[in-house]
Design a protein around this motif. Structure first.
Motif, short mmCIF file in Angstrom:
data_model
loop_
_atom_site.label_atom_id
_atom_site.label_comp_id
_atom_site.label_asym_id
_atom_site.label_seq_id
_atom_site.Cartn_x
_atom_site.Cartn_y
_atom_site.Cartn_z
N GLN A 85 0.77 -1.26 0.15
CA GLN A 85 -0.04 -0.02 0.10
C GLN A 85 0.80 1.27 0.26
O GLN A 85 0.76 2.11 -0.83
N VAL B 269 -1.99 -0.61 -4.51
CA VAL B 269 -2.50 -0.08 -3.34
C VAL B 269 -3.71 -1.14 -3.00
O VAL B 269 -4.00 -1.72 -1.83
N ALA B 270 -4.67 -1.44 -3.95
CA ALA B 270 -5.60 -2.36 -3.82
C ALA B 270 -5.15 -3.80 -3.39
O ALA B 270 -5.76 -4.48 -2.68
N ASP C 144 1.92 6.20 -6.99
CA ASP C 144 0.47 6.75 -7.67
C ASP C 144 -0.09 5.32 -8.43
O ASP C 144 -0.57 5.71 -9.46
N ASN C 145 0.11 4.16 -7.98
CA ASN C 145 -0.12 2.95 -8.49
C ASN C 145 -1.41 2.32 -7.64
O ASN C 145 -1.41 1.54 -6.57
N GLU C 146 -2.35 2.80 -8.30
CA GLU C 146 -3.74 2.12 -7.48
C GLU C 146 -3.96 0.75 -7.42
O GLU C 146 -4.45 0.26 -6.46
N ARG C 147 -3.56 0.01 -8.38
CA ARG C 147 -3.52 -1.39 -8.54
C ARG C 147 -2.71 -1.96 -7.32
O ARG C 147 -3.36 -3.01 -6.70
N GLY D 262 2.47 1.69 -3.38
CA GLY D 262 1.37 2.15 -4.31
C GLY D 262 0.99 3.51 -4.10
O GLY D 262 1.09 4.08 -5.32
N ARG D 263 1.02 4.03 -2.75
CA ARG D 263 0.57 5.31 -2.89
C ARG D 263 1.75 6.20 -3.07
O ARG D 263 1.55 7.31 -3.82
#
Length: 63
Positions: free
Chosen positions: A20, A32-33, A27-30, A23-24
């Motif tokens: 997470q 983070v998810a 700026d990688n939303e996948r 990802g933050r």
């Protein structure tokens, strides 16, 4: 819950938190998810182990 299970669950939770954070930062939303899902899975496993331990405690109290 065995010590090994505790360590595996903690490692999975920390891996999820790390994903997470990365990802933050990128700026990688996948990612983070994916990290959130992994952390949630670790929490679910911990909850299941706590229920199993509580059941053993109840069983032992009536033995």
């Amino acid at each position: 819950m065995s010590f090994t299970d505790k360590v595996k669950n903690e490692a999975e939770e920390l891996t999820g938190k790390a994903k997470q954070a990365v990802g933050r930062a990128t700026d990688n939303e996948r990612l983070v998810a994916e990290g959130e899902a992994q952390e949630t899975a670790a929490h679910a496993k911990k909850a299941g182990e706590h229920v199993k331990d509580a059941g053993k405690d109840v069983r032992d109290a009536f033995s």
